[in-house]
Design a protein around this motif. Structure first.
Motif, PDB file in Angstrom:
ATOM      1  N   ARG A 196      51.014  47.831  42.495  1.00 33.24           N
ATOM      2  CA  ARG A 196      50.771  46.556  41.970  1.00 33.24           C
ATOM      3  C   ARG A 196      50.413  45.594  42.651  1.00 33.24           C
ATOM      4  O   ARG A 196      51.161  45.940  43.887  1.00 33.24           O
ATOM      5  CB  ARG A 196      52.195  46.434  40.768  1.00 33.24           C
ATOM      6  N   ASP A 197      49.404  44.383  43.030  1.00 28.20           N
ATOM      7  CA  ASP A 197      50.063  43.519  43.342  1.00 28.20           C
ATOM      8  C   ASP A 197      49.488  43.838  45.045  1.00 28.20           C
ATOM      9  O   ASP A 197      50.345  43.669  46.051  1.00 28.20           O
ATOM     10  CB  ASP A 197      50.841  41.931  43.636  1.00 28.20           C
ATOM     11  N   TYR A 198      48.855  44.939  45.203  1.00 27.35           N
ATOM     12  CA  TYR A 198      48.649  45.542  46.463  1.00 27.35           C
ATOM     13  C   TYR A 198      50.458  46.448  47.121  1.00 27.35           C
ATOM     14  O   TYR A 198      49.894  46.774  48.335  1.00 27.35           O
ATOM     15  CB  TYR A 198      48.151  44.719  47.909  1.00 27.35           C
ATOM     16  N   GLU A 211      41.337  52.199  40.516  1.00 29.46           N
ATOM     17  CA  GLU A 211      41.551  50.765  40.517  1.00 29.46           C
ATOM     18  C   GLU A 211      41.537  50.656  38.815  1.00 29.46           C
ATOM     19  O   GLU A 211      41.367  50.841  38.432  1.00 29.46           O
ATOM     20  CB  GLU A 211      40.644  49.917  41.114  1.00 29.46           C
ATOM     21  N   GLY A 212      42.735  49.796  38.994  1.00 27.77           N
ATOM     22  CA  GLY A 212      43.357  49.605  37.003  1.00 27.77           C
ATOM     23  C   GLY A 212      43.850  50.415  36.544  1.00 27.77           C
ATOM     24  O   GLY A 212      43.668  50.093  35.160  1.00 27.77           O
ATOM     25  N   LYS A 221      44.090  46.265  44.420  1.00 28.21           N
ATOM     26  CA  LYS A 221      44.939  45.768  43.992  1.00 28.21           C
ATOM     27  C   LYS A 221      46.052  46.367  43.362  1.00 28.21           C
ATOM     28  O   LYS A 221      47.187  46.210  42.782  1.00 28.21           O
ATOM     29  CB  LYS A 221      44.651  44.661  43.489  1.00 28.21           C
ATOM     30  N   ASN A 222      45.864  46.592  42.144  1.00 24.45           N
ATOM     31  CA  ASN A 222      46.649  47.377  40.740  1.00 24.45           C
ATOM     32  C   ASN A 222      45.495  48.479  40.874  1.00 24.45           C
ATOM     33  O   ASN A 222      44.452  49.039  40.446  1.00 24.45           O
ATOM     34  CB  ASN A 222      46.364  46.939  39.974  1.00 24.45           C
ATOM     35  N   GLU A 262      46.849  53.372  35.255  1.00 23.59           N
ATOM     36  CA  GLU A 262      48.116  54.119  35.836  1.00 23.59           C
ATOM     37  C   GLU A 262      47.542  55.800  34.834  1.00 23.59           C
ATOM     38  O   GLU A 262      47.102  55.454  33.777  1.00 23.59           O
ATOM     39  CB  GLU A 262      49.480  53.695  36.142  1.00 23.59           C
TER      40      GLU A 262
END
Length: 157
Positions: free
Chosen positions: A87-89, A62-63, A13-14, A65
């Motif tokens: 971000r948001d897939y 995941e989560g 997801k992010n 950067e």
């Protein structure tokens, strides 16, 4: 006609996807990033077939950067790697790592007599002489370091 089965990796997801890592270098990338850690979701694929490379590694985090210093360090291990910010897939930013012309305060000189390896407050500094194969020269003592010298600084154990 039957179609070959494909391995499906769950999208994140992010976070960050590091793609086009040189084959068998993903574990060194994880070492640079201080992973794995219990709170970070991580997907690792090694020696995956690629249309652009003979084989490659992929790391999905995941989560998180990456910081610019982490990207600079990854460029030393795998100069053709790509970084995708998710971000948001959706991929919101995609770029290649960029090997700097000058590497500051990331590596240590392999010359034990170099001023950077003393108690003097001097930060390491290397000039990139060649990208492929990687060749660096210490700014202070002019010691030449190659890819193997660089990779030993990212020891796995």
């Amino acid at each position: 006609m039957k179609t070959p089965m494909e391995l499906k990796v769950k999208p994140i997801k992010n976070g960050t996807v590091i793609d086009h890592i040189n084959a068998n270098k993903a574990l060194k990338v994880l070492k640079i990033l201080g992973l794995p850690s219990p709170e970070t979701g991580l997907t690792l694929a090694m020696n995956v077939q690629s249309s652009q490379m003979k084989s490659k590694d992929i790391v999905k985090i995941e989560g998180r950067e990456l910081a610019s210093r982490e990207v600079d360090e990854i460029a030393l291990i795998s100069p053709q790697a790509t970084i995708n910010i998710i971000r948001d897939y959706k991929i919101i930013d995609k770029g290649k790592v960029n090997l700097l012309k000058e590497i500051k305060n990331i590596l240590t000189c392999s010359n034990p007599n170099c001023i950077t390896n003393t108690d003097e407050p001097v930060k390491s500094r290397f000039i990139v002489l060649n990208n492929e194969p990687l060749t660096l020269r210490c700014h202070y003592c002019e010691r030449i370091m190659d890819q193997d010298d660089v990779e030993t600084q990212f020891k796995l154990f």
